[in-house]
Design an enzyme around this catalytic site. Structure first.
Site, PDB file in Angstrom:
ATOM      1  N   ARG A 280      86.493  42.855  25.699  1.00 42.40           N
ATOM      2  CA  ARG A 280      84.704  43.343  24.882  1.00 42.40           C
ATOM      3  C   ARG A 280      83.914  44.148  25.365  1.00 42.40           C
ATOM      4  NH1 ARG A 280      82.036  38.151  25.791  1.00 42.40           N
ATOM      5  NH2 ARG A 280      80.390  39.501  26.855  1.00 42.40           N
ATOM      6  N   HIS A 284      78.695  39.724  23.983  1.00 38.59           N
ATOM      7  CA  HIS A 284      78.958  38.660  23.430  1.00 38.59           C
ATOM      8  C   HIS A 284      78.428  39.037  21.769  1.00 38.59           C
ATOM      9  CE1 HIS A 284      80.036  35.172  21.357  1.00 38.59           C
ATOM     10  NE2 HIS A 284      79.146  35.037  21.225  1.00 38.59           N
ATOM     11  N   TYR A 293      76.268  39.504  33.732  1.00 35.84           N
ATOM     12  CA  TYR A 293      78.052  38.420  35.000  1.00 35.84           C
ATOM     13  C   TYR A 293      78.758  39.208  35.037  1.00 35.84           C
ATOM     14  CZ  TYR A 293      78.096  38.331  29.147  1.00 35.84           C
ATOM     15  OH  TYR A 293      78.182  38.888  28.099  1.00 35.84           O
TER      16      TYR A 293
END
Lengths: 392, 325
Positions: A280, A284, A293
Site C-alpha cells: 500500500r 491507509h 509507523y
C-alpha cells in the site's frame, strides 16, 4: 466415518509441521523492465484488453491524486487510495466476466472503473449529492451499483467474505455461469467472518474467488503483528481450497492467476484463494499518517516496484502505447476529474424525505410520523438546516 | 384443517414456500438430513435435495453472512440459528448487514426474502444459554422486522408472510410451545399480516399485552382476574418491529389501563418502548401507571426458573394493582 483431512501416512517419532513446511511459490510473469520472464506463460490478453486495463490504471491514479487533494482542501470528508495496488485490483477484475459479482472491501475502485462506473458517478457518491446511487447514506468511497454487479461497500471489516460465499452459491443454484469475487486485505483475514466465509465456501462448494490484497499494513499494523503463519495462502490450503500466491504488482501474473481461478471455480463449483503480495504505497486513508509507523526508505523501495509503470513498459514494448499518448491520457483525466468535482459539489443534497426511504421496502407509519415532525421542525428553524430547508 | 403442533406447522410452511419458490434454500446447523435439533426441517432434504436444504458448518456468523449473500443476489434464504442464545456471533451480520443492505446502498441491493428462524425463551429447564429472549436487541435496529408467533396456526401464517416479505425478518419461535401447542392449522397456503397486532379477547377494564409463549400466561392471568370481576382485553402483538401502535392505543383508550408482559429482563426490554409510546398516545386516558411484568434483570436462571418467570400469578397481582390504583 470419513474424514478427508486425515493424513493416512503414519510416523513413529514425534515430528511437527511448521509454516516453512508449506512451500508456496510466487507467480511472476513480468520483470521490472516490462519484459516477461523467459519461461513465463502469458495470460490471455490482446491489445484491446490491455488498453482497457491501462485506461483504468491511469484514471485511478488521477482520481486518487485529485481526490486526496480535494480532501485536503476540505471539499470531501474522507478518501482512500488504491495507489500501489492497481495491478492486484485490475489484473483480477480484467479476468472476470462483466456479470461476475464483485464484493469489494473499500480500496478497489479501480475494478469499479474497469466495469464502467463514470467519473460523474464517482463524484456524486463522494459528494453525497442527490444523484448519488447510495442517496448520501455512506461516507465517501462506499460505492455500489447493481447495474455493474458491484455490491455496495460496507464499512465493517470482513463482512463481505461470507456474503461472497452466499452470492457464489446463489449463482450456482440459479445455474448462471458466473462467479463471485471477494476482495479483502490481510488484516481483514483476522476477522471471524474470514474463517466462516472461507470454510463455508469450501464445504458448500461455492464458486467464489477470494482475493487477498496482502499489502503489508492494516492501518498501522504490519503483517508481522497481524499473523504468524505462512501468509494468507497457507490458510486456503488449510480450508481445502485451490490456492495461489502471486506478485500483486505484476499485472500479467494477477491476470493469469485469476483467469485460471475463474475457470476452475466454474468448472468445479469450488472456491479459489489468491494471495497477491503487494504494498500500500499511500496512507491507509486520509485519516492516517504512515510516517508514524514506517520509513520513507521502505516506501521508496516499493516505489521501484510500481505496478502501473511495469505494465506500461510492457505495453510500450508491445507497441500498444506511446509515451506521448500516455501523458495525454493523464492530462485528459486530470481535466475531466477536476471538471466533475466542480459539477458534483454544486448538486444539492438529497431531499430530506429520503431519510426514511429504504429502511424497509415501504416506510412504516412510525417513520412517516417521524418525518412529518422533522419537517415541521426544519420549517421552523430553516437557518439551522441549510442543506434541506430550502427544498421541503 | 389438520391437527398440528407448532413444529409441524413450521415444517408445513417451509415445505409450501419451497414448493412455490424454486430459489428458496433452507440451511443451518443440523437442518439437513437430521431435520434440525427440534426437527422443524424434517423431510425437506428428502424432498428438495441437498442443494436446497443442507447442513452448514458450526458458524452463526457464517450462516448469517452466507444468508445475506444469497438474498442480495435474489435467492430466498431461510436460515436457522439453532438457539436464539447463539445468535450473538451473527449479530454483526444481522444488525450491520441484513438490516442496512437496502438503506446503505440506496436500494441498489436488498436482502428481502431473508428470514432468520430461531427458537427462543425459557420454561424448558435450559439454563441461561438455552432460554434467553433477545428480541429487544433487534427491535432497536431499523431495517429488521421482528416476529413472534404464539401458536401453531400463527407460526405457519406468520412464517409464510415473513418468507415472502420484502425485508429481512428475525423470526423467534417459542420453543416451550414447539410440541405443547397443538391446534387446527390449515394444510394449504395462507399468510397472516406482519406489523398487525391481534385482539385475542375483548374486555373493558385493562389491556393485557404480550407475544409468543407469554400469551398463554396472560390468558391464564386474565381468567383469574375475571373470577374477581375484572374484565381483561388481551392483545397479541405478533410483530414487535414495526409494531402496531394503533391497535394497542385504541385498546388502552377504551380500558384506561395497560399491562405488558415479556419474558426478557425488564431493563431495556421492549415493554419499556411500548410503555413510553402509549403514555404519549394515551396520557389523558390512563387511569393507572402502565405496568410491566417481565423477567428479572438477571441472566435466565436454571433452578429458579419458576421464580424468575413473569408467570400468571405475578401477572394477576399486577392486574389487581393496576385496577385498584
Amino acid at each position: 466415518m470419513s474424514n478427508a483431512s486425515t493424513n493416512q501416512e503414519t510416523v513413529h517419532k514425534v515430528s511437527f509441521l511448521d509454516r516453512e513446511s508449506l512451500h508456496i511459490p510466487i507467480l511472476k510473469i513480468l520483470q521490472a523492465d516490462g519484459t516477461p520472464y523467459e519461461e513465463a506463460v502469458l495470460p490471455q490478453i490482446d491489445e484491446a484488453l490491455a488498453k482497457r486495463i491501462y485506461d483504468a490504471c491511469v484514471f485511478t491514479r488521477v482520481l486518487d491524486e485529485r481526490m486526496l487533494g480535494a480532501q485536503r482542501q476540505g471539499r470531501i470528508s474522507f478518501y482512500m487510495t488504491c495507489t500501489g495496488e492497481e495491478a492486484a485490483i485490475l489484473g483480477s477484475a480484467a479476468a472476470l466476466d462483466d456479470k461476475d459479482v464483485i464484493l469489494a472491501q473499500y480500496r478497489e475502485h479501480a475494478a469499479l472503473r474497469y466495469r464502467g462506473f463514470t467519473t460523474e458517478q464517482f463524484m456524486n457518491q463522494m459528494f453525497s449529492n442527490e444523484k448519488d446511487l447510495g442517496k448520501g447514506r455512506q461516507m465517501p468511497i462506499h460505492y455500489g451499483t447493481a447495474a455493474l454487479h458491484y455490491q455496495t461497500i460496507s464499512s465493517p471489516l470482513g463482512t463481505q467474505i461470507p456474503q461472497a460465499t452466499g452470492v457464489g452459491y446463489s449463482l450456482k443454484m440459479k445455474g448462471e455461469r458466473n462467479v463471485a469475487i471477494c476482495y479483502f486485505g490481510e488484516g481483514a483475514a483476522s476477522e471471524g467472518d474470514f474463517h466462516a466465509g472461507m470454510n463455508m465456501a469450501a464445504v458448500l462448494k461455492s464458486p467464489v474467488i477470494f482475493f487477498c490484497r496482502n499489502n503489508g499494513y492494516a492501518i498501522s499494523t504490519p503483517t508481522e503483528e497481524q499473523f504468524a503463519g505462512n501468509g494468507i495462502a497457507s490458510r486456503g490450503v488449510g480450508y481445502g481450497m485451490h490456492t495461489i500466491r502471486v506478485d500483486g504488482n505484476d499485472m500479467l501474473a494477477v491476470l493469469a492467476a485469476t483467469q485460471q481461478a475463474r475457470a476452475y471455480a466454474l468448472e468445479h463449483n469450488a472456491p479459489v484463494l489468491i494471495e497477491a503480495m503487494t504494498y500500500r504505497l499511500g496512507a491507509h486513508s486520509t485519516s492516517d499518517d504512515p510516517s508514524g509507523y514506517r520509513s520513507k526508505e521502505e516506501e521508496a523501495k516499493w516505489r521501484e516496484h510500481d505496478p502501473v509503470k511495469r505494465f506500461k513498459l510492457w505495453m510500450i514494448n508491445k507497441g500498444w502505447l506511446a509515451e506521448a499518448d500516455d501523458e495525454a491520457m493523464y492530462e485528459r483525466y486530470r481535466e475531466e476529474v477536476l471538471a466533475a468535482v466542480k459539477v458534483a459539489e454544486k448538486i444539492p443534497a438529497p431531499r430530506i424525505d429520503e431519510i426514511i426511504e429504504d429502511v424497509y421496502d415501504e416506510p412504516t407509519p412510525l417513520l412517516k410520523k417521524q418525518l412529518e415532525s422533522l419537517k415541521a421542525h426544519v420549517k421552523k428553524y430553516p437557518q439551522a438546516y441549510p442543506k434541506t430547508a430550502g427544498r421541503l | 384443517m389438520a391437527e398440528m403442533n407448532m413444529l409441524q406447522a413450521i415444517n408445513s410452511a417451509l415445505r409450501i414456500a419451497m414448493e412455490k419458490d424454486p430459489t428458496m434454500l433452507v440451511f443451518g446447523e443440523d437442518v439437513g438430513h437430521f431435520g434440525g435439533v427440534f426437527r422443524a426441517t424434517s423431510g425437506l432434504q428428502d424432498t428438495f435435495g441437498r442443494g436446497r436444504c443442507f447442513n452448514t458448518p458450526l458458524t452463526e456468523q457464517g450462516i448469517a453472512g452466507f444468508a445475506n449473500g444469497l438474498a442480495s443476489n435474489g435467492t430466498t434464504a431461510v436460515a436457522e440459528i439453532q438457539f436464539a442464545d447463539y445468535i450473538f456471533p451473527a449479530f454483526d451480520q444481522i444488525v450491520n448487514e441484513s438490516a442496512k443492505f437496502r438503506y446503505r446502498s440506496g436500494n441498489e441491493f436488498n436482502v428481502g426474502g431473508l428470514v432468520y428462524r430461531t427458537p427462543y425463551g425459557g420454561g424448558i429447564a435450559g439454563g441461561h444459554y438455552h432460554s434467553q429472549s433477545p428480541e429487544a436487541y433487534f427491535t432497536q435496529t431499523p431495517g429488521l422486522k421482528v416476529v413472534v408467533p404464539r401458536n401453531a396456526h400463527q407460526a405457519k401464517g406468520l412464517l409464510l408472510a415473513s418468507i415472502r416479505d420484502k425485508n429481512p425478518v428475525v423470526f423467534f419461535e417459542p420453543k416451550r410451545l414447539y410440541r405443547a401447542s397443538v391446534g387446527e392449522v390449515p394444510e394449504g397456503d395462507y399468510e397472516l399480516p406482519l406489523g398487525k397486532a391481534e385482539v385475542v379477547k375483548e374486555g373493558k377494564d385493562v389491556t393485557l399485552l404480550a407475544w409468543g409463549a407469554q400469551m398463554e400466561i396472560v390468558e391464564k392471568a386474565a381468567e383469574m382476574a375475571e373470577k374477581e370481576g375484572i374484565s381483561c382485553e388481551i392483545i397479541d402483538l405478533r410483530t414487535l418491529s414495526p409494531w402496531d401502535v394503533d391497535t394497542v392505543a385504541a385498546s388502552v383508550k377504551k380500558t384506561g389501563r395497560l399491562l405488558i408482559n415479556h419474558e426478557a429482563p425488564l431493563t431495556g426490554g421492549f415493554a419499556g418502548e411500548i410503555a413510553a409510546t402509549i403514555q404519549e398516545e394515551c396520557f389523558l386516558y390512563l387511569e393507572s401507571p402502565i405496568a410491566r411484568v417481565c423477567g428479572l434483570d438477571t441472566p435466565y436462571p436454571l433452578i429458579h426458573e419458576k421464580e424468575y418467570m413473569p408467570d400468571a400469578l405475578k401477572t394477576f397481582e399486577a392486574i389487581k394493582a393496576s385496577v385498584n390504583f
